[in-house]
Scaffold this active site. Structure first.
Site, PDB file in Angstrom:
ATOM      1  N   LYS A 162      71.393  71.351  15.849  1.00 41.73           N
ATOM      2  CA  LYS A 162      70.548  71.466  17.047  1.00 41.73           C
ATOM      3  C   LYS A 162      69.069  71.413  16.663  1.00 41.73           C
ATOM      4  O   LYS A 162      68.275  70.711  17.270  1.00 41.73           O
ATOM      5  CB  LYS A 162      70.869  72.787  17.758  1.00 41.73           C
ATOM      6  CG  LYS A 162      72.301  72.782  18.271  1.00 41.73           C
ATOM      7  CD  LYS A 162      72.878  74.152  18.402  1.00 41.73           C
ATOM      8  CE  LYS A 162      74.351  74.076  18.741  1.00 41.73           C
ATOM      9  NZ  LYS A 162      75.205  73.389  17.742  1.00 41.73           N
ATOM     10  N   PRO A 177      71.396  83.553  17.094  1.00 42.21           N
ATOM     11  CA  PRO A 177      72.553  83.516  16.200  1.00 42.21           C
ATOM     12  C   PRO A 177      73.677  84.385  16.757  1.00 42.21           C
ATOM     13  O   PRO A 177      73.464  85.178  17.673  1.00 42.21           O
ATOM     14  CB  PRO A 177      72.025  84.135  14.904  1.00 42.21           C
ATOM     15  CG  PRO A 177      70.549  84.233  15.043  1.00 42.21           C
ATOM     16  CD  PRO A 177      70.267  84.292  16.504  1.00 42.21           C
ATOM     17  N   GLY A 228      82.952  79.290  22.161  1.00 41.57           N
ATOM     18  CA  GLY A 228      84.227  79.193  22.853  1.00 41.57           C
ATOM     19  C   GLY A 228      84.091  78.620  24.255  1.00 41.57           C
ATOM     20  O   GLY A 228      83.017  78.675  24.869  1.00 41.57           O
ATOM     21  N   GLU A 249      79.492  72.255  22.328  1.00 38.60           N
ATOM     22  CA  GLU A 249      80.509  71.977  21.298  1.00 38.60           C
ATOM     23  C   GLU A 249      81.464  73.157  21.315  1.00 38.60           C
ATOM     24  O   GLU A 249      81.093  74.257  20.904  1.00 38.60           O
ATOM     25  CB  GLU A 249      79.854  71.869  19.912  1.00 38.60           C
ATOM     26  CG  GLU A 249      78.832  70.769  19.768  1.00 38.60           C
ATOM     27  CD  GLU A 249      79.444  69.394  19.674  1.00 38.60           C
ATOM     28  OE1 GLU A 249      80.690  69.268  19.750  1.00 38.60           O
ATOM     29  OE2 GLU A 249      78.684  68.429  19.535  1.00 38.60           O
ATOM     30  N   GLY A 251      85.785  74.800  21.667  1.00 40.45           N
ATOM     31  CA  GLY A 251      86.994  74.984  20.872  1.00 40.45           C
ATOM     32  C   GLY A 251      87.844  73.724  20.804  1.00 40.45           C
ATOM     33  O   GLY A 251      87.555  72.712  21.439  1.00 40.45           O
ATOM     34  N   CYS A 283      86.351  74.947  14.286  1.00 41.66           N
ATOM     35  CA  CYS A 283      86.654  74.340  15.591  1.00 41.66           C
ATOM     36  C   CYS A 283      87.577  73.141  15.433  1.00 41.66           C
ATOM     37  O   CYS A 283      88.488  72.943  16.229  1.00 41.66           O
ATOM     38  CB  CYS A 283      85.364  73.933  16.278  1.00 41.66           C
ATOM     39  SG  CYS A 283      84.292  72.920  15.254  1.00 41.66           S
ATOM     40  N   GLU A 463      76.860  65.568  18.823  1.00 43.23           N
ATOM     41  CA  GLU A 463      75.816  65.893  17.855  1.00 43.23           C
ATOM     42  C   GLU A 463      75.940  64.909  16.690  1.00 43.23           C
ATOM     43  O   GLU A 463      76.893  64.154  16.613  1.00 43.23           O
ATOM     44  CB  GLU A 463      75.962  67.353  17.397  1.00 43.23           C
ATOM     45  CG  GLU A 463      75.716  68.324  18.557  1.00 43.23           C
ATOM     46  CD  GLU A 463      75.646  69.784  18.155  1.00 43.23           C
ATOM     47  OE1 GLU A 463      74.720  70.482  18.583  1.00 43.23           O
ATOM     48  OE2 GLU A 463      76.541  70.237  17.428  1.00 43.23           O
TER      49      GLU A 463
HETATM   50  P1  NAD Z   1      81.629  82.770  21.381  1.00 42.84           P
HETATM   51  O1  NAD Z   1      81.748  81.795  22.495  1.00 42.84           O
HETATM   52  O2  NAD Z   1      82.152  84.148  21.575  1.00 42.84           O
HETATM   53  O3  NAD Z   1      80.082  82.986  20.974  1.00 42.84           O
HETATM   54  C1  NAD Z   1      79.252  81.889  20.667  1.00 42.84           C
HETATM   55  C2  NAD Z   1      77.797  82.317  20.897  1.00 42.84           C
HETATM   56  O4  NAD Z   1      77.573  82.526  22.292  1.00 42.84           O
HETATM   57  C3  NAD Z   1      77.428  83.630  20.202  1.00 42.84           C
HETATM   58  O5  NAD Z   1      76.121  83.546  19.699  1.00 42.84           O
HETATM   59  C4  NAD Z   1      77.500  84.622  21.336  1.00 42.84           C
HETATM   60  O6  NAD Z   1      76.741  85.803  21.130  1.00 42.84           O
HETATM   61  C5  NAD Z   1      76.949  83.790  22.483  1.00 42.84           C
HETATM   62  N1  NAD Z   1      77.269  84.283  23.827  1.00 42.84           N
HETATM   63  C6  NAD Z   1      78.200  85.192  24.205  1.00 42.84           C
HETATM   64  N2  NAD Z   1      78.178  85.345  25.543  1.00 42.84           N
HETATM   65  C7  NAD Z   1      77.205  84.537  26.022  1.00 42.84           C
HETATM   66  C8  NAD Z   1      76.706  84.248  27.332  1.00 42.84           C
HETATM   67  N3  NAD Z   1      77.194  84.853  28.429  1.00 42.84           N
HETATM   68  N4  NAD Z   1      75.728  83.336  27.456  1.00 42.84           N
HETATM   69  C9  NAD Z   1      75.217  82.699  26.362  1.00 42.84           C
HETATM   70  N5  NAD Z   1      75.646  82.942  25.106  1.00 42.84           N
HETATM   71  C10 NAD Z   1      76.627  83.843  24.935  1.00 42.84           C
HETATM   72  O7  NAD Z   1      82.291  82.070  20.127  1.00 42.84           O
HETATM   73  P2  NAD Z   1      82.529  82.664  18.670  1.00 42.84           P
HETATM   74  O8  NAD Z   1      83.615  83.684  18.738  1.00 42.84           O
HETATM   75  O9  NAD Z   1      81.224  83.062  18.083  1.00 42.84           O
HETATM   76  O10 NAD Z   1      83.052  81.352  17.914  1.00 42.84           O
HETATM   77  C11 NAD Z   1      84.367  80.903  18.029  1.00 42.84           C
HETATM   78  C12 NAD Z   1      84.499  79.772  19.028  1.00 42.84           C
HETATM   79  O11 NAD Z   1      83.540  78.763  18.765  1.00 42.84           O
HETATM   80  C13 NAD Z   1      85.856  79.086  18.907  1.00 42.84           C
HETATM   81  O12 NAD Z   1      86.377  78.793  20.177  1.00 42.84           O
HETATM   82  C14 NAD Z   1      85.532  77.784  18.174  1.00 42.84           C
HETATM   83  O13 NAD Z   1      86.443  76.753  18.378  1.00 42.84           O
HETATM   84  C15 NAD Z   1      84.178  77.480  18.703  1.00 42.84           C
HETATM   85  N6  NAD Z   1      83.457  76.588  17.775  1.00 42.84           N
HETATM   86  C16 NAD Z   1      83.236  75.293  18.142  1.00 42.84           C
HETATM   87  C17 NAD Z   1      82.600  74.410  17.266  1.00 42.84           C
HETATM   88  C18 NAD Z   1      82.329  72.977  17.628  1.00 42.84           C
HETATM   89  O14 NAD Z   1      81.470  72.348  17.003  1.00 42.84           O
HETATM   90  N7  NAD Z   1      83.006  72.376  18.582  1.00 42.84           N
HETATM   91  C19 NAD Z   1      82.194  74.875  16.009  1.00 42.84           C
HETATM   92  C20 NAD Z   1      82.445  76.197  15.678  1.00 42.84           C
HETATM   93  C21 NAD Z   1      83.068  77.043  16.573  1.00 42.84           C
END
Ligand code: NAD
Length: 482
Positions: A162, A177, A228, A249, A251, A283, A463
């Site tokens: 990003k 983060p 997620g 990006e 799950g 992911c 991306e």
């Molecule tokens: P998550 O969705 O719980 O959190 C991601 C980020 O969003 C964190 O920084 C979190 O604090 C923030 N967040 C939480 N609530 C929010 C809100 N209401 N508004 C804005 N931001 C908010 O995900 P996680 O548990 O940190 O990571 C796991 C998930 O991420 C899995 O589903 C995985 O597949 C996905 N993932 C996707 C990719 C990709 O490139 N497609 C890469 C890595 C992980």
């Protein structure tokens, strides 16, 4: 309980690391009684301060010549490389990965900065038409303040995916983060920020409320989110009021389709990396494997033999094949899925060994599991497990396996395993996914020339490369009549 605070990490706003009134302890997921860092917990006011700072810095950063911004990005890449040795073990202790995985995160992040820098000047060349009637110039302009919100599993590269296109194209950034891996990333970013004018790169720590405040702030013009699918629904909701551009990006539930002409031994070498690296918390990890029925027993036996070689332990133990899960929620989710599978008709096989049995319960450790003799429609096959367990599903013919592979609301990565390159390409073209790899499905499958992202509920946008750059600019079309 022992508590060794090694790092205090504040917000990074306007070029300064600021202490916060409230801080949160980050525990080592492989040694839960150890505190790795104390990290600031932000408020809506912190978000507002950081966004306003970024907005002010945007007015001059957008005027900096593209070539100069590119040079800054390349210098930032050097800083990131230079930080890797020092910060990788901190990253291991907060996100639970093993050392090579943390180093890979830094190396991929550096690669993204350098590759993006190499494309930016050409990307910015206006498209122009000059004829008897008019002169037209289609020019690219930055959007403004970009918010980046990232998860904990590969925080460095996911941030660089990003940051690189945002800053190269003249935007400024506020990053949030994950609270589960904030320290190493922020320390690396604070070093990179020293190369940039104050306010160009800012970090605010916190949880969902901080993310939501970024998504709804009227001066934020772009949100790049990785995480997620359920959180992404909230991001879309929060950004809708101010009509922001988003890249999501999300799950995945990546299928690996094994064809009947596969070389099993050669395939397993590469496929296992795609399943168990980062304890399955990637992911685009291989999350379900489809095997021709006639090959099933032989493949499953060979697969289990290889998985049994894994030793699981703390990421700083060089004998660990993979480390613990990152956090309690993820740990409980995986244990629950294992329980449900154990109580079903499937054959759940636990394999591998514990490197430190005495310390096992002091971390979110899970041994590698394989689900044999299971069906396509079971929870373990349909859900994103994000853990070290994978189902092996027998199929009867190509049409059936393609139907099953595509029978998902996810569509991130996928793979085909075959000795026949043409057949592999043919099957690959019929899979619904953002990426399909042939005879590979792991970090090494990625190439920065391939746009990365998902279809259906795996995301919006791409991306890497020029697709990644395009997400951070608007076209400004200018026409002068003659
Ligand atoms: P998550 O969705 O719980 O959190 C991601 C980020 O969003 C964190 O920084 C979190 O604090 C923030 N967040 C939480 N609530 C929010 C809100 N209401 N508004 C804005 N931001 C908010 O995900 P996680 O548990 O940190 O990571 C796991 C998930 O991420 C899995 O589903 C995985 O597949 C996905 N993932 C996707 C990719 C990709 O490139 N497609 C890469 C890595 C992980």
């Amino acid at each position: 309980m022992t508590s060794t605070i090694t790092q205090r990490v504040g917000h990074l706003i306007g070029g300064e690391m600021t202490a916060a009134e409230n801080a949160r302890a980050v525990h080592d997921p492989g040694k839960l009684d150890e505190v790795v860092a104390e990290v600031a917990v932000g408020t809506v006011d912190d978000v507002d301060r950081a966004v306003r700072c970024a907005h002010e810095a945007f007015q001059s950063w957008r005027q900096v010549p593209v070539a100069e911004r590119v040079q800054k990005l390349l210098a930032a890449a050097d800083v990131l490389t230079g930080s890797a040795d020092e910060l990788a073990s901190l990253l291991v202790r907060e996100h639970g990965g093993v050392a090579w995985e943390a180093h890979t995160d830094f190396a991929l992040g550096t690669g993204v900065l350098q590759h993006t820098a190499s494309l930016t000047e050409e990307f910015f060349t206006p498209v122009q038409f000059d004829d008897a009637e008019s002169f037209i110039s289609v020019e690219k302009v930055p959007r403004g303040v970009a918010a980046a919100i990232v998860p904990w599993n590969m925080p460095v590269v996911l941030t660089m995916m990003k940051l690189a296109p945002a800053l190269a194209t003249g935007n400024t950034m506020v990053l949030k983060p994950s609270p589960f891996a904030p320290a190493a990333l922020t320390l690396a970013l604070s070093r990179m920020a020293e190369l940039l004018p104050p306010g160009v790169l800012n970090v605010v720590h916190g949880e969902g409320d901080v993310g939501a405040a970024l998504c709804s702030h009227p001066l934020v013009r772009k949100v790049g989110f990785t995480g997620g699918t359920e959180t992404a629904q909230k991001v879309i909701g929060a950004t809708s009021e101010t009509i922001k551009n988003v890249t999501l990006e999300l799950g995945g539930n990546d299928p690996a389709i094994v064809l009947d002409d596969v070389d099993i031994d050669a395939a397993l070498d590469r496929m296992l990396k795609g399943v168990y690296t980062r304890s399955g918390q990637i992911c685009f990890a291989v999350k379900r494997i489809y095997v021709p029925r006639g090959l099933y027993q032989r493949f499953a036996d060979a697969f289990c033999d290889r998985v049994d070689e894994y030793a699981v332990g703390h990421g700083l133990d060089s004998n660990a094949g993979f480390g613990p899960l990152n956090n309690e929620t993820q740990y409980k989710k995986v244990l629950d899925l294992l329980d449900r599978t154990r109580n079903s008709a499937a054959n759940l096989v636990q394999l591998g060994r514990k490197l430190d049995p005495a310390g096992w319960d002091n971390g979110y450790y899970v041994l590698p599991h394989v689900v044999r003799d299971t069906e396509h429609s079971t929870p373990i096959s349909c859900q994103e497990q994000f853990g070290p367990v994978v189902p092996l599903i027998a199929y009867d013919d190509e049409q059936q396996v393609l139907e099953w592979a595509n029978d998902s609301e996810y569509g991130l990565g996928s793979s085909v395993w075959t000795s026949n390159p043409d057949r592999g390409l043919d099957v690959a073209r019929r899979i619904e996914a953002g990426s399909t790899f042939i005879n590979t499905h792991a970090f090494e499958s990625l190439d920065l020339r391939m746009p990365f992202g998902g279809i259906k509920q795996s995301g919006i946008g791409r991306e890497f490369g020029t697709d990644g750059l395009a997400a951070y600019v608007e076209d400004h079309s200018i026409r002068r009549l003659k």
